[in-house]
Design a protein around this motif. Structure first.
Motif, PDB file in Angstrom:
ATOM      1  N   ALA A 175       0.866  -1.190   0.000  1.00  0.00           N
ATOM      2  CA  ALA A 175       0.000   0.000   0.000  1.00  0.00           C
ATOM      3  C   ALA A 175       0.892   1.227   0.000  1.00  0.00           C
ATOM      4  O   ALA A 175       2.069   1.133   0.342  1.00  0.00           O
ATOM      5  CB  ALA A 175      -0.862   0.016   1.260  1.00  0.00           C
ATOM      6  N   SER A 176       0.331   2.379  -0.343  1.00  0.00           N
ATOM      7  CA  SER A 176       1.088   3.624  -0.204  1.00  0.00           C
ATOM      8  C   SER A 176       1.111   4.011   1.271  1.00  0.00           C
ATOM      9  O   SER A 176       0.476   3.362   2.113  1.00  0.00           O
ATOM     10  CB  SER A 176       0.480   4.722  -1.073  1.00  0.00           C
ATOM     11  OG  SER A 176      -0.536   5.411  -0.376  1.00  0.00           O
ATOM     12  N   GLY A 177       1.829   5.071   1.587  1.00  0.00           N
ATOM     13  CA  GLY A 177       1.975   5.497   2.985  1.00  0.00           C
ATOM     14  C   GLY A 177       0.649   5.743   3.678  1.00  0.00           C
ATOM     15  O   GLY A 177       0.508   5.489   4.883  1.00  0.00           O
ATOM     16  N   THR A 178      -0.322   6.233   2.940  1.00  0.00           N
ATOM     17  CA  THR A 178      -1.637   6.532   3.507  1.00  0.00           C
ATOM     18  C   THR A 178      -2.244   5.287   4.169  1.00  0.00           C
ATOM     19  O   THR A 178      -2.888   5.379   5.211  1.00  0.00           O
ATOM     20  CB  THR A 178      -2.561   7.078   2.396  1.00  0.00           C
ATOM     21  OG1 THR A 178      -1.926   8.231   1.835  1.00  0.00           O
ATOM     22  CG2 THR A 178      -3.924   7.473   2.930  1.00  0.00           C
ATOM     23  N   GLY A 179      -2.028   4.126   3.570  1.00  0.00           N
ATOM     24  CA  GLY A 179      -2.535   2.891   4.155  1.00  0.00           C
ATOM     25  C   GLY A 179      -1.905   2.623   5.518  1.00  0.00           C
ATOM     26  O   GLY A 179      -2.587   2.197   6.459  1.00  0.00           O
ATOM     27  N   GLU A 221       7.846  17.082   7.712  1.00  0.00           N
ATOM     28  CA  GLU A 221       6.658  17.575   6.985  1.00  0.00           C
ATOM     29  C   GLU A 221       7.105  17.936   5.564  1.00  0.00           C
ATOM     30  O   GLU A 221       7.776  18.949   5.343  1.00  0.00           O
ATOM     31  CB  GLU A 221       6.066  18.756   7.747  1.00  0.00           C
ATOM     32  CG  GLU A 221       4.865  19.404   7.119  1.00  0.00           C
ATOM     33  CD  GLU A 221       3.745  18.450   6.685  1.00  0.00           C
ATOM     34  OE1 GLU A 221       3.633  18.257   5.447  1.00  0.00           O
ATOM     35  OE2 GLU A 221       2.991  17.948   7.521  1.00  0.00           O
ATOM     36  N   THR A 222       6.720  17.087   4.625  1.00  0.00           N
ATOM     37  CA  THR A 222       7.218  17.178   3.257  1.00  0.00           C
ATOM     38  C   THR A 222       6.676  18.403   2.518  1.00  0.00           C
ATOM     39  O   THR A 222       7.237  18.813   1.516  1.00  0.00           O
ATOM     40  CB  THR A 222       6.849  15.884   2.503  1.00  0.00           C
ATOM     41  OG1 THR A 222       7.008  14.788   3.393  1.00  0.00           O
ATOM     42  CG2 THR A 222       7.732  15.656   1.300  1.00  0.00           C
ATOM     43  N   SER A 223       5.601  18.984   3.007  1.00  0.00           N
ATOM     44  CA  SER A 223       5.037  20.164   2.340  1.00  0.00           C
ATOM     45  C   SER A 223       5.781  21.441   2.710  1.00  0.00           C
ATOM     46  O   SER A 223       5.676  22.442   1.992  1.00  0.00           O
ATOM     47  CB  SER A 223       3.552  20.311   2.694  1.00  0.00           C
ATOM     48  OG  SER A 223       3.393  20.527   4.080  1.00  0.00           O
ATOM     49  N   VAL A 250       4.401   8.271  14.881  1.00  0.00           N
ATOM     50  CA  VAL A 250       5.207   9.198  14.077  1.00  0.00           C
ATOM     51  C   VAL A 250       5.204   8.783  12.606  1.00  0.00           C
ATOM     52  O   VAL A 250       5.488   7.617  12.280  1.00  0.00           O
ATOM     53  CB  VAL A 250       6.664   9.259  14.606  1.00  0.00           C
ATOM     54  CG1 VAL A 250       7.468  10.270  13.810  1.00  0.00           C
ATOM     55  CG2 VAL A 250       6.690   9.628  16.090  1.00  0.00           C
ATOM     56  N   ASP A 251       4.885   9.727  11.744  1.00  0.00           N
ATOM     57  CA  ASP A 251       4.975   9.544  10.290  1.00  0.00           C
ATOM     58  C   ASP A 251       6.402   9.873   9.867  1.00  0.00           C
ATOM     59  O   ASP A 251       6.843  11.017  10.005  1.00  0.00           O
ATOM     60  CB  ASP A 251       3.956  10.483   9.621  1.00  0.00           C
ATOM     61  CG  ASP A 251       4.119  10.582   8.104  1.00  0.00           C
ATOM     62  OD1 ASP A 251       5.161  10.162   7.565  1.00  0.00           O
ATOM     63  OD2 ASP A 251       3.213  11.127   7.458  1.00  0.00           O
ATOM     64  N   THR A 252       7.124   8.855   9.373  1.00  0.00           N
ATOM     65  CA  THR A 252       8.501   9.072   8.894  1.00  0.00           C
ATOM     66  C   THR A 252       8.590   8.822   7.382  1.00  0.00           C
ATOM     67  O   THR A 252       9.653   8.446   6.872  1.00  0.00           O
ATOM     68  CB  THR A 252       9.506   8.136   9.598  1.00  0.00           C
ATOM     69  OG1 THR A 252       9.197   6.780   9.212  1.00  0.00           O
ATOM     70  CG2 THR A 252       9.428   8.251  11.101  1.00  0.00           C
ATOM     71  N   SER A 301       7.730   3.412   0.948  1.00  0.00           N
ATOM     72  CA  SER A 301       8.865   2.895   0.182  1.00  0.00           C
ATOM     73  C   SER A 301       9.525   3.922  -0.734  1.00  0.00           C
ATOM     74  O   SER A 301      10.695   3.788  -1.071  1.00  0.00           O
ATOM     75  CB  SER A 301       8.407   1.706  -0.676  1.00  0.00           C
ATOM     76  OG  SER A 301       7.334   2.068  -1.533  1.00  0.00           O
ATOM     77  N   GLN A 302       8.779   4.947  -1.154  1.00  0.00           N
ATOM     78  CA  GLN A 302       9.183   5.717  -2.335  1.00  0.00           C
ATOM     79  C   GLN A 302      10.000   6.968  -2.056  1.00  0.00           C
ATOM     80  O   GLN A 302      10.193   7.792  -2.929  1.00  0.00           O
ATOM     81  CB  GLN A 302       7.942   6.083  -3.152  1.00  0.00           C
ATOM     82  CG  GLN A 302       7.061   7.186  -2.590  1.00  0.00           C
ATOM     83  CD  GLN A 302       6.004   6.712  -1.605  1.00  0.00           C
ATOM     84  OE1 GLN A 302       6.190   5.731  -0.926  1.00  0.00           O
ATOM     85  NE2 GLN A 302       4.897   7.428  -1.536  1.00  0.00           N
ATOM     86  N   LYS A 303      10.498   7.128  -0.815  1.00  0.00           N
ATOM     87  CA  LYS A 303      11.269   8.334  -0.532  1.00  0.00           C
ATOM     88  C   LYS A 303      12.686   7.922  -0.123  1.00  0.00           C
ATOM     89  O   LYS A 303      13.440   7.465  -0.959  1.00  0.00           O
ATOM     90  CB  LYS A 303      10.500   9.188   0.464  1.00  0.00           C
ATOM     91  CG  LYS A 303       9.118   9.527  -0.163  1.00  0.00           C
ATOM     92  CD  LYS A 303       8.226  10.459   0.577  1.00  0.00           C
ATOM     93  CE  LYS A 303       6.868  10.498  -0.133  1.00  0.00           C
ATOM     94  NZ  LYS A 303       5.900  11.390   0.491  1.00  0.00           N
ATOM     95  N   GLY A 304      13.042   7.999   1.154  1.00  0.00           N
ATOM     96  CA  GLY A 304      14.404   7.637   1.548  1.00  0.00           C
ATOM     97  C   GLY A 304      14.772   6.189   1.258  1.00  0.00           C
ATOM     98  O   GLY A 304      15.945   5.862   1.120  1.00  0.00           O
TER      99      GLY A 304
HETATM  100  C1  LIG Z   1       4.479  11.240   0.835  1.00  0.00           C
HETATM  101  C2  LIG Z   1       3.959  11.443   2.210  1.00  0.00           C
HETATM  102  C3  LIG Z   1       2.736  10.910   2.631  1.00  0.00           C
HETATM  103  C4  LIG Z   1       1.775  10.244   1.691  1.00  0.00           C
HETATM  104  O1  LIG Z   1       2.137   8.984   1.384  1.00  0.00           O
HETATM  105  P1  LIG Z   1       1.477   8.204   0.133  1.00  0.00           P
HETATM  106  O2  LIG Z   1       2.492   7.172  -0.138  1.00  0.00           O
HETATM  107  O3  LIG Z   1       1.288   9.211  -0.950  1.00  0.00           O
HETATM  108  O4  LIG Z   1       0.184   7.647   0.616  1.00  0.00           O
HETATM  109  C5  LIG Z   1       2.385  11.062   3.949  1.00  0.00           C
HETATM  110  N1  LIG Z   1       3.171  11.712   4.819  1.00  0.00           N
HETATM  111  C6  LIG Z   1       4.332  12.265   4.452  1.00  0.00           C
HETATM  112  C7  LIG Z   1       5.156  12.996   5.451  1.00  0.00           C
HETATM  113  C8  LIG Z   1       4.751  12.146   3.130  1.00  0.00           C
HETATM  114  O5  LIG Z   1       5.918  12.717   2.760  1.00  0.00           O
END
Ligand SMILES: *Cc1c(COP(=O)(O)O)cnc(C)c1O
Length: 390
Positions: free
Chosen positions: A65-69, A145-147, A172-174, A197-200
């Motif tokens: 799943a993506s991170g949201t899952g 916070e990626t934004s 914690v969201d990492t 999976s798709q970042k670091g």
């Molecule tokens: C990318 C990101 C998400 C979203 O993850 P998805 O894989 O798009 O579901 C959530 N939190 C942070 C901090 C992110 O950088």
């Protein structure tokens, strides 16, 4: 007519990141029987080695799943309808997690920021000290916070929770910090770590993770939120022998095994130092251009991305469009209240000095082409810094 671009595309958004060839080659293998013996050995290897990346001795669950899952899994496995959760609204991703909590019938208490710094630790301490009845069941923080390009201090959050003697879980969201910025699941007493999976981790999108403490595992026994696909219990049971309760993302797991091997070969402290160095070089470039970094507190500077504010009256999206069109580079857009106000440079994952210089060169040429007022010499400032700090 789309223009032909020679050379490689620069994917410099803060995730998905560039996937190294070693990982691509690992994914490019025949899919195997996920109930056969070869898979069991692979599963055991990954589930064991992955722990080092989270700096935990406990279990790490892998979802296709993506991170949201994995956000949903963290909440659904530990909480009950009506539970109060303390959530820090540090930016767009924190806001999305907040909205999910509301949809799951949790009762979030929000602590806001101006989106130019990390979580307000003092406010967390006050909210917990005021909660004498212990209504708050979890504190949820986005590490990076990626934004906004602001990194919250999870060590400080832990200290505030301990000082208040509050029993809430820490989640914690990492997703955009794991394997880029130092993160210690066990040492910081985190109960659920959410990752993707798709970042670091340098993989394509499609896997996400929950690292789980004993306390979080205990909370599943009384948690009343409905869960099925996300339920930790059948997952942990199957994982004991390296298998999964449903079809895993087999080929992504080949890639994950290779990515973890690469991270451990480089050494996590070296991985973090590499990201810190590239972030510092990027900020020097931004300052030389005369532009402003979105993060206003140096203690919260992100090492995985830099969000850059464009001068009043100019459009960050128009600048990004010019850079994509002329130089074949993708940069991150502004999200939420930062839409069109910032562009984001991702400098995380499989990334070296020359890629950074190419990236900053592309931004500098783009600023000129788009007519955004700036001083030249940013890429040079980054070269000077990198060359002096090998
Ligand atoms: C990318 C990101 C998400 C979203 O993850 P998805 O894989 O798009 O579901 C959530 N939190 C942070 C901090 C992110 O950088």
């Amino acid at each position: 007519m789309t223009q032909y671009h020679a050379g490689r595309h620069f994917l410099q958004i803060p995730g998905p990141t560039n996937v190294p060839d070693r990982v691509l080659r690992a994914i490019d293998n025949p899919t195997i029987d996920h109930r056969g013996p070869t898979f069991g050995r692979l599963g055991m290897e990954i589930l064991t080695n992955l722990r080092a990346v989270f700096q935990t001795k406990g279990p790490v669950i892998i979802y296709p799943a993506s991170g949201t899952g994995a956000w949903e899994a963290a909440l659904a496995n530990t909480l009950s309808p009506g539970d109060a959760v303390l959530m820090c609204r540090t930016g767009w991703f924190a806001t999305l997690w907040n909205e999910m909590a509301l949809r799951l019938d949790l009762k979030p208490i929000f602590i806001d920021t101006d989106w130019r710094r990390g979580a307000d630790v003092a406010a967390i301490g006050v909210a917990l000290a005021d909660d004498k009845a212990h209504r708050i069941k979890a504190v949820c923080v986005v590490h990076n916070e990626t934004s906004t390009g602001c990194t919250s201090r999870i060590d400080d959050v832990r200290r505030a929770m301990d000082a208040a003697h509050h029993p809430a879980l820490l989640m914690v969201d990492t997703i955009s910090s794991l394997a880029s910025i130092d993160y210690r699941h066990d040492e910081w007493g985190v109960d659920v770590t959410v990752a993707g999976s798709q970042k670091g981790l340098m993989l394509p999108p499609g896997l996400s993770f929950n690292a789980i403490s004993d306390k979080a595992l205990k909370a599943t026994e009384t948690a009343g939120l409905h869960r099925s696909y996300w339920d930790w219990r059948p997952m942990l049971e199957a994982n004991k022998t390296g298998y999964f309760p449903y079809t895993p993302g087999t080929n992504l797991l080949f890639g994950l095994n290779e990515a973890v091997t690469m991270l451990l070969e480089e050494g996590l402290p070296n991985v973090f130092a590499r990201h810190d160095r590239h972030a510092e070089a990027t900020r020097r470039a931004v300052r030389t251009w005369g532009l402003e970094v979105q993060c206003a507190d140096p203690r919260h500077y992100s090492s995985s991305l830099t969000a850059v504010r464009v001068p009043e009256g100019h459009s960050a999206d128009a600048l990004r469009a010019v850079i994509l069109d002329k130089y074949n580079m993708s940069l991150g857009n502004g999200l939420g209240i930062l839409k069109d106000r910032v562009f984001r440079i991702g400098h995380l994952g499989d990334f070296g000095d020359l890629q950074l210089i190419g990236t900053l060169g592309g931004v500098e040429m783009g600023l000129r082409a788009a007519g955004v007022p700036h001083k030249p010499g940013g890429a040079q400032a980054a070269i000077d810094y990198l060359a002096g700090n090998a």
